[in-house]
Structure formats: C-alpha cells, structure tokens
Write an enzyme that holds these catalytic residues in place. Sequence first.
Site, PDB file in Angstrom:
ATOM      1  N   ASN A   1      18.423 -13.314  35.160  1.00  0.00           N
ATOM      2  CA  ASN A   1      18.942 -13.703  36.477  1.00  0.00           C
ATOM      3  C   ASN A   1      19.844 -14.924  36.379  1.00  0.00           C
ATOM      4  OD1 ASN A   1      17.994 -11.779  38.311  1.00  0.00           O
ATOM      5  ND2 ASN A   1      16.014 -12.777  38.538  1.00  0.00           N
TER       6      ASN A   1
ATOM      7  N   ASP B   1       4.731  -7.353  32.558  1.00  0.00           N
ATOM      8  CA  ASP B   1       5.689  -8.354  33.028  1.00  0.00           C
ATOM      9  C   ASP B   1       6.911  -8.302  32.114  1.00  0.00           C
ATOM     10  OD1 ASP B   1       5.885 -11.066  34.786  1.00  0.00           O
ATOM     11  OD2 ASP B   1       6.778 -11.380  32.815  1.00  0.00           O
ATOM     12  N   ILE B   2       8.107  -8.299  32.707  1.00  0.00           N
ATOM     13  CA  ILE B   2       9.332  -8.286  31.908  1.00  0.00           C
ATOM     14  C   ILE B   2       9.508  -9.661  31.256  1.00  0.00           C
ATOM     15  CG2 ILE B   2      11.840  -8.006  31.940  1.00  0.00           C
ATOM     16  CD1 ILE B   2      11.512  -6.211  34.379  1.00  0.00           C
TER      17      ILE B   2
ATOM     18  N   GLU C   1       9.000  -9.304  38.831  1.00  0.00           N
ATOM     19  CA  GLU C   1       9.189  -8.510  37.611  1.00  0.00           C
ATOM     20  C   GLU C   1       7.859  -8.001  37.064  1.00  0.00           C
ATOM     21  OE1 GLU C   1       9.184 -12.897  36.207  1.00  0.00           O
ATOM     22  OE2 GLU C   1       9.652 -11.736  38.004  1.00  0.00           O
TER      23      GLU C   1
ATOM     24  N   ASP D   1      18.573  -7.088  39.064  1.00  0.00           N
ATOM     25  CA  ASP D   1      18.098  -5.893  39.765  1.00  0.00           C
ATOM     26  C   ASP D   1      18.293  -4.641  38.905  1.00  0.00           C
ATOM     27  OD1 ASP D   1      17.385  -7.395  41.936  1.00  0.00           O
ATOM     28  OD2 ASP D   1      19.077  -6.802  43.194  1.00  0.00           O
TER      29      ASP D   1
END
Length: 298
Positions: A184, A176-177, A219, A193
């Site tokens: 965002n 997971d980022i 993500e 993106d």
Amino acid sequence: MRGEELYSVILGNIHEGVYFVDTERKITFWNKGAERITGYLETEVLGKFCYENILKHVNQQGIHLCLQGCPLHQTLIDGQDREALVYLHHKNGHRVSVKVKTIPMCEGDTIVGAVELFNDNSEREELENNLENLKVLAMKDQLTNLANRRYTEIFLNSKMQELDKLGIPFGIVFMDIDRFKVFNDTYGHEIGDAVLKMVSKTIGGSLRSTDLIGRWGGEEFIAIFSGVDEKQLWDLSEKMRMLVENSTLDVEGESLYVSISLGATVVVEPSDLDSVVKRADDLMYESKAKGRNRTSIG
C-alpha cells in the site's frame, strides 16, 4: 351508489387483473389492473371472446391454453375454482408470468359466467430475486467476493454446533498477507486492492465444496475445513500457501510477489468462537515470528 356499482368501482381499481366472461366466454368486464398487466385497454377487449386468443396464454410446456386446457373454460363447465401459473402475451409482444385464479359466477345453481383474477408473477419473481441477491450481497465482501466476516462467523458457529451435536471436527486456518502495508505504501491502495483480489481468488480456488474462506478484515482471511484431521489440515494450508507464493501481479512491467503466513488448528472439542479464532491467530503470529511465508499448526 348501488351495491353493484360499488363493487364495479372497487374491482375496477384494484391492483390485480380482473375480467369476467359469460357462458359463451365473451369478455364483459376488464379492470385497470388487467390493463396494466397486459397492456390492453378495456375498449380493446370488451365484447371479444377469450378463445380468440387475445392474451395467447401458454403454460410452462408451451401449450396454448386459450385453444386447449383453458382453466377459465374448465371452470365454466364444472364450476370448480382453479389456480394456475401461465404466461400471457403482452400487447408489446413480451411474455408475462402470471398466477391466475378462476371462479365461477352463479345464479342459484346455474353457472352464468366466470371471473379470472391474475397477478403479475414476474414482479414477485423479480422481488424474490432481488431479495435473494441482497441476501447474497449482505454475506459477501464486496472487494474480494469472498464471504464477509459476518457470514464467516455464522459458518464457524454452524461447524461448532456440528462438533457439539455430531462430533464432527473441523479445521480453522487464520491467514495474513505478509508485508501488506509495504504494498500500500509503495504502490498505493489501488495496487493493494489488486493484491487482495489476487490472493482471494488464489486461496478461494483451493476450496472443497464443504469448506469456506472468508475475509476477516483488512488483509486477514479465515478458512474453515470440515471433517479434517491435522495432517489433512496441514496439506490444505500448505497448498494455499504454495499457490499464493507462486502467484504474481504484473504492475507496469514489474512482477509483484506476495506470500501469506498461516496459523492452523483442528477443533475437536466444543469451544467458543473467540477462543478458536484466537488460537489460530496466535499460530499465525508464530509463523510471522519464524520468518513469514509458512504454516504453524497446533
């Protein structure tokens, strides 16, 4: 309408190309399908001889079949049906891949001519290519170009079957980022993106040929490594983490750094997809709780 006239009308209008030759190889019939595929009208070919090299058939080796090795000519000689893949010369100059079938025409035991039927094989090849491309598109995440969730699940199930039937273990890594929402909210979805693409290319570049990395959603990513033990899985996971940690995205003079948290587990006993993914997911959250940008394995 007499039988011969009826047959002529039917053959004249079918989709496939059809033409007749007599024993001298003079073209005596040329249907609308032949006009469509070759570009030559009936009035341009009737009465001519096929050995005049009108269509300039060549095979895949570049041999000019109208001059040597013509399947239609061979059928006139021995009365045998033949099939071949050849390339004809279209009136507009380009080559067309066609599948041809030659059949003798007989009166009693005497060969009085032959017929060649041909299909535009390039249309079939294009259709097959389009279908193959659609299959690929259906299995890929359009933003990151990684495998999508559907294909990742299919691949994961195949690894479970290998484990069940052959005893081959595999490793799964849930990623997971970190603080992706911040990117965002701060920079907008376009930059978000771009971050997803950067991370995807980075972790995708660490793959072995037997492995797969897919976008699970948002993500989140899942990597599946075949035939690994815990030490090997740890090294592969840390390699991905390190590569992402050392990647940057330049935005209007500012370098944006990202990191990922990972949960890794080796699957050595048959299980179901949900429980395997949950185990890796729980380990990923353990990495988050310990400060992010780390791997937890278990």
